[in-house]
Design an enzyme around this catalytic site. Structure first.
Site: not given
Ligand code: RVP
Length: 502
Positions: A261, A313-314, A316, A319, A359, A408, A418, A486
């Protein structure tokens, strides 16, 4: 000079699927969502597949043992979070692996020397009236008796009466032997007109209870994901700091598949961790790596021995890495590029490495798009955090029910490993937020609805398997104006809450 990409990176929202021929056989019932989770050679069966292409995120607010059981029942996999002490993660894995449908670990336990007042207090706290009396007062202790509401009378008895004086002693109890099936335990309940039967092992230790009230709730789901011993398949997150300690602990606890992770996985730390796993376990332990967003990252982790590669990356929902550090890539573009590299790698080596898109899934149709673009399965956090089965509290905020959901990389989770790039092991700045998500009910109902939508779209596209979808989907970019087209437009909505499954 720096390298510039010619095209902007894009998100799922900017694409749509164009229908293909739907034949008469293409019905929702005939679509299979079975998908590989770990790598396999051309012509061979993958050593691990899921029955639906969904996995839950390696996050405190999402994946504990309860979520793992609920998702495996539907055919997916949870990766239990690793931002907790090694023993606690291993204990969660073990609880999920030893979970048996209808068999409940006793949550109300006392010692025989405790008193009726202790019974009354415990009943108030737990809301349960069946109490196991074990020598040491634990859920796995040697069982010496049982107390139910029929054994004591609060109005007539001294609160300090020891339990040993009014419990039903073990030799008068009807029990079921450890290892019995649910239907055998149910027969004992019905034949003896009991409400609960304790299951005990050869050493008289309590292992579970089976309750009459649960009888109907445990019909098997045809999609449930089980190992050869009929335990649910469970994943576990690990990190590149303490893996020498954490991996053996979660593997011993029964984890079927691991996932490194990390917010950014194109690193020597991941390669070292994968090499350590191969040296210690060969191919026996399955481990995915990531996250990456381009072909270079994919090839690096593929060569390093990853069993699957995770992309994102980024993107989420919680996130803020892109804002904080300026790294990342639109999730759709990342999946498209990595999938092309994976297909090329497969052609060249005969080894298929499944891809996980992690994500940024907001609408159910994003799931179908991600699969069509080449992902084999999808990791989601926000989606699962909304359900009854997620570990966080359900709250009422301004008249609506919500569940808590935090990243996280937020101060709340403090999962510095992480975001670790070596050096000083402390979290220096936040890369995630602490939030609420609208409460959405049970995982079973929501996952079924989402999977029905995915299957239905696949029928429109003319695909009855994920492989078909990846090979034959037609995907179009949409302009900003056609995105407006849409949604509902040029009408006055009678119910303003309408507008997609968020
Ligand atoms: P989402 O499904 O859009 O909520 O995204 C979940 C994903 O975001 C996780 O699987 C991880 O890769 C990422 N994540 C988790 N914590 C954070 C953060 O604090 N930036 N990002």
């Amino acid at each position: 000079m720096a390298q510039f990409y010619k095209e902007p990176s894009r998100t799922f929202n900017e694409y749509l699927l164009v229908p293909g021929l739907t034949t008469k056989e293409m019905t929702v019932e005939n679509v299979s969502l079975k998908t590989p989770i770990v790598k396999f050679r051309k012509g061979e069966e993958p050593p691990l597949s899921a029955n639906i292409p969904l996995v839950s995120a390696v996050m405190q607010a999402v994946s504990d043992d309860n979520m793992a059981v609920a998702l495996a029942k539907e055919g997916g996999i949870s990766f239990i979070y690793n931002s907790q002490p090694v023993e606690e993660e291993a204990a969660m894995v073990k609880r999920a692996k030893t979970y048996k449908s209808g068999f409940v670990r006793s949550d109300s336990n006392l010692r025989p020397d405790q008193t009726m007042q202790d019974v009354v207090d415990l009943k108030k706290r737990s809301g349960h009236s069946t109490i196991a009396i074990t020598e040491d007062g634990t859920a796995e202790g040697k069982m010496v008796g049982m107390v139910t509401s029929r054994d004591y009378r609060v109005s007539r008895m001294d609160p300090s009466t020891p339990i040993s004086e009014f419990m039903t002693p073990f030799d008068k109890l009807i029990t079921a032997p450890d290892g019995c099936t649910l239907s055998e335990a149910n027969d004992i309940l019905w034949d003896n007109k009991l409400n609960a039967v304790p299951v005990v092992d050869d050493n008289q230790r309590l292992t579970y209870f089976v309750f009459r009230k649960d009888y109907d709730a445990h019909k098997a789901n045809k999609n449930e994901l089980l190992d050869a011993h009929k335990s649910y398949i469970v994943g576990a997150g690990v990190n590149t700091r303490d893996y020498e300690e954490r991996i053996p602990a979660v593997v011993d606890a029964g984890a079927d598949v691991l996932c490194i992770d990390s917010s950014e996985g194109y690193s020597e730390w991941q390669s070292e961790c994968l090499a350590w796993v191969r040296k210690k376990y060969g191919d026996e332990v399955k481990i995915g790596a990531g996250n990456v967003v381009d072909k270079e990252g994919f090839y690096y982790l593929a060569e390093a021995g990853a069993d699957f590669v995770k992309i994102g990356i980024g993107g989420g929902s919680i996130c803020i890495t892109r804002e904080q550090k300026g790294i990342g890539r639109g999730q759709a573009t990342a999946v498209i590029e990595v999938a092309a590299a994976r297909d090329e790698y497969f052609q060249r080596t005969g080894v298929y490495i499944p891809l996980c898109s992690d994500g940024g899934i907001v609408y159910d149709y994003h799931m179908t798009l991600a699969l069509a673009m080449g992902a084999d399965f999808l990791m989601m956090g926000r989606y699962f955090a909304r359900f009854d089965e997620s570990p966080t509290s359900k709250l009422n905020v301004n008249g609506s029910y919500v569940k808590e959901y935090w990243g996280e990389g937020s101060n709340r989770a403090r999962n510095w490993q992480r975001y670790d790039l070596g050096g000083d092991p402390r979290m220096k700045f936040e890369e995630g937020v602490d939030s609420y998500v609208p409460y959405a009910g049970s995982l079973h109902d929501n996952v079924n609805l989402s999977m029905t939508k995915v299957k239905s779209t696949m029928c429109n596209v003319g695909a009855t398997s994920i492989r078909d979808l990846q090979e034959n989907a037609k995907i179009t970019l949409v302009s900003a104006t056609s995105i407006v087209e849409g949604g509902a437009h040029d009408v006055i909505l009678r119910d303003t809450s309408q507008g997609g499954n968020r």
